[in-house]
Design an enzyme around this catalytic site. Structure first.
Site, PDB file in Angstrom:
ATOM      1  N   LYS A  22     -19.337  29.157 -28.659  1.00 45.26           N
ATOM      2  CA  LYS A  22     -19.507  28.450 -27.248  1.00 45.26           C
ATOM      3  C   LYS A  22     -18.719  28.993 -26.093  1.00 45.26           C
ATOM      4  CE  LYS A  22     -21.853  25.271 -26.650  1.00 45.26           C
ATOM      5  NZ  LYS A  22     -21.554  23.759 -26.748  1.00 45.26           N
ATOM      6  N   SER A  57       0.864  -1.085  -0.062  1.00 43.53           N
ATOM      7  CA  SER A  57       0.091   0.036  -0.073  1.00 43.53           C
ATOM      8  C   SER A  57       0.872   1.309  -0.022  1.00 43.53           C
ATOM      9  CB  SER A  57      -0.972   0.151   1.314  1.00 43.53           C
ATOM     10  OG  SER A  57      -0.136  -0.469   2.420  1.00 43.53           O
ATOM     11  N   GLU A  82     -20.026  21.606 -14.710  1.00 44.29           N
ATOM     12  CA  GLU A  82     -20.469  20.345 -15.216  1.00 44.29           C
ATOM     13  C   GLU A  82     -19.322  19.273 -14.255  1.00 44.29           C
ATOM     14  OE1 GLU A  82     -20.331  20.144 -19.599  1.00 44.29           O
ATOM     15  OE2 GLU A  82     -21.367  22.130 -19.250  1.00 44.29           O
ATOM     16  N   SER A  92     -15.250  25.837 -27.157  1.00 40.37           N
ATOM     17  CA  SER A  92     -15.438  24.631 -27.940  1.00 40.37           C
ATOM     18  C   SER A  92     -14.359  24.498 -28.985  1.00 40.37           C
ATOM     19  CB  SER A  92     -16.815  24.458 -28.513  1.00 40.37           C
ATOM     20  OG  SER A  92     -16.646  24.031 -29.823  1.00 40.37           O
TER      21      SER A  92
HETATM   22  N1  ARG Z   1      -1.031  -1.416   5.245  1.00 41.25           N
HETATM   23  C1  ARG Z   1      -1.859  -2.075   6.007  1.00 41.25           C
HETATM   24  C2  ARG Z   1      -3.392  -1.521   6.106  1.00 41.25           C
HETATM   25  O1  ARG Z   1      -3.255  -0.516   5.399  1.00 41.25           O
HETATM   26  C3  ARG Z   1      -1.446  -2.025   7.349  1.00 41.25           C
HETATM   27  C4  ARG Z   1      -1.833  -2.907   8.452  1.00 41.25           C
HETATM   28  C5  ARG Z   1      -1.253  -4.265   8.070  1.00 41.25           C
HETATM   29  N2  ARG Z   1      -1.363  -5.134   8.976  1.00 41.25           N
HETATM   30  C6  ARG Z   1      -1.231  -6.506   8.954  1.00 41.25           C
HETATM   31  N3  ARG Z   1      -1.301  -7.228  10.027  1.00 41.25           N
HETATM   32  N4  ARG Z   1      -0.773  -6.934   7.856  1.00 41.25           N
HETATM   33  O2  ARG Z   1      -4.475  -1.768   6.416  1.00 41.25           O
END
Ligand code: ARG
Length: 458
Positions: free
Chosen positions: A283, A23, A290, A277
């Site tokens: 236009k 992430s 929008e 446009s």
């Molecule tokens: N990147 C994880 C999240 O956003 C953090 C927590 C991860 N915890 C775990 N036990 N894998 O939720």
């Protein structure tokens, strides 16, 4: 690079799985809150005698160094880390050595991420609050210039009754004021620390959760560790508030688009907030309005993403919950951008009072006032309504307005009509007599404006 979970595993994580799992690309924006949370945690650990004070100090200095380096651009957030929490912990340990490994005592990424998200969303909520206030102020200022500008009010998008443009605008100010209230209310539940919930069950270490919460300016601690790590109500609530704000802006946008059309021509947007446009030289389009209307859909979608992600999750933490971030972040970004562009766009409009007044003159929007006139002369309202309906039909057949009928014509429909009917149906009078609380008369609009100003000053 070693994962946080080395020990149990014999094989490296598959590259595709690693990418899929990470992430970092989207939770890196919480670096500051992650560091703040860790500093508070390390402070508490030393205070409670859980880790040596020198280690806590080394951790805090190390963390603040990381913060400085990230913000100065000296430290790039990238690499094969699972998330921002792993990135910062690993960087810390590589910088300060053994002491860094003590930071995660009595903590899990599960309570850590829940805390970070709360802190991050708290600060974003405050920004949204500022933008909302600014927009309400803009709406109020514009309304203040138009407390007696007569326009046509609509129901079913059919001409209904004369109103003031100021009142119409203030309807939006009241919607946005409720959004402001919702944001503040949402913060009550958001500003609670889950830290100390640890993985799911709490901890045997003698931690002081309230101390951490106080350092972080939070109002309390979560009272159940399972709930602490698995609660994302605060994110869902914020996504709902964002949806509501967008819905309000979208309705406003819809009207702005209509009012800018050749059919209405009630307002004109400044060139700096309009687009042209590529083919039609004449236009001038209200693209910004929008787009606000268009982006409302994705904000609703994000709310649905969050609620759906949560609905089948067993307690406590599940990796599904990592999906909360992109959804709520997108809602925040979208609502902030929309609010930021909407206020100056609105401030720059030119109001075409004459066209508003002209539209009010047709469509028999003073017919209700004719009925009110008859009923104030003693006729039951329903009978008065019927007579005015017949008069409108007569006007349509004879291509006249109610103002253009002679008194003789009026009296053919009811002998209650007198010369004062003309002032009763005069557009300005129709507006200025609606002094009921919340009504459209200039004095009622001024009272509404005072309420808005007072609420903004709070
Ligand atoms: N990147 C994880 C999240 O956003 C953090 C927590 C991860 N915890 C775990 N036990 N894998 O939720």
């Amino acid at each position: 690079m070693d994962k946080l979970w080395t020990g149990r595993f014999k094989k490296r994580l598959n590259d595709k799985a690693d990418d899929f799992n990470s992430s970092l690309p989207f939770d890196m924006r919480m670096y500051k809150q992650d560091i703040e949370g860790s500093v508070a945690h390390a402070t508490m650990l030393a205070e409670q005698g859980i880790i040596p004070r020198e280690d806590s100090e080394a951790i805090i200095t190390g963390l603040l160094g990381i913060l400085t380096d990230i913000e100065s651009g000296g430290l790039a957030i990238d690499g094969e880390y699972e998330d921002i929490h792993s990135f910062i912990e690993s960087t810390l340990t590589s910088r300060i050595g053994e002491a860094g490994k003590r930071l995660h005592t009595a903590r899990s990424r599960n309570d850590q991420v829940a805390l970070d998200l709360r802190l991050y969303l708290r600060s974003e909520s405050e920004e949204i609050e500022g933008l909302l206030r600014n927009l309400i102020g803009t709406v109020a200022a514009l309304a203040g210039n138009h407390t007696d500008t007569v326009m046509c009010g609509y129901t079913h998008l059919q001409r209904a009754q004369p109103i003031t443009f100021g009142q119409h605008l203030l309807a939006y100010a009241f919607m946005l004021l409720r959004d402001l209230d919702r944001l503040r209310d949402c913060k009550k539940r958001m500003n609670i620390s889950p830290l100390g919930s640890c993985a799911l069950a709490g901890t045997g270490f003698d931690i002081n959760r309230m101390y951490v919460a106080e350092i972080l300016g939070m109002d309390g601690v979560s009272e159940n560790s399972l709930d602490g790590v698995s609660d994302r109500d605060f994110a869902s609530e914020l996504a709902f508030v964002a949806s509501m704000i967008m819905m309000h802006l979208s309705r406003f946008s819809e009207e702005i688009i209509l009012w800018c059309s050749w059919e209405f021509k009630y307002i004109e947007l400044d060139d700096s907030f309009s687009t042209g446009s590529s083919i039609m030289p004449q236009k001038k389009n209200a693209d910004i309005a929008e787009l606000v209307r268009g982006k409302t859909g994705r904000v609703y979608g994000n709310l649905m993403t969050l609620l759906t992600m949560l609905k089948g999750l067993p307690l406590a933490y599940n990796k599904d919950m990592q999906e909360d971030k992109e959804a709520v972040f997108d809602s925040i970004d979208t609502v902030k951008n929309a609010l930021a562009v909407f206020a100056p766009m609105l401030a720059s409009i030119r109001v075409n009072k004459d066209n508003m007044r002209k539209a009010a003159a047709t469509g028999f929007i003073n017919a209700t006032d004719g009925a009110d006139y008859l009923s104030s002369k003693g006729l039951p309202f329903r009978s008065a309504y019927k007579i005015m309906g017949e008069l409108v039909a007569y006007c349509i057949d004879n291509k006249k307005t109610l103002e253009e009928l002679t008194l003789a014509e009026y009296r053919r429909f009811s002998d209650l009509f007198d010369g004062d009917i003309y002032s009763a149906i005069d557009m300005n009078n129709c507006v200025s007599k609606r002094v009921s609380r919340g009504g459209t008369a200039p004095q009622s609009v001024s009272a509404q404006l005072d309420i808005i100003k007072k609420a903004l000053a709070e």
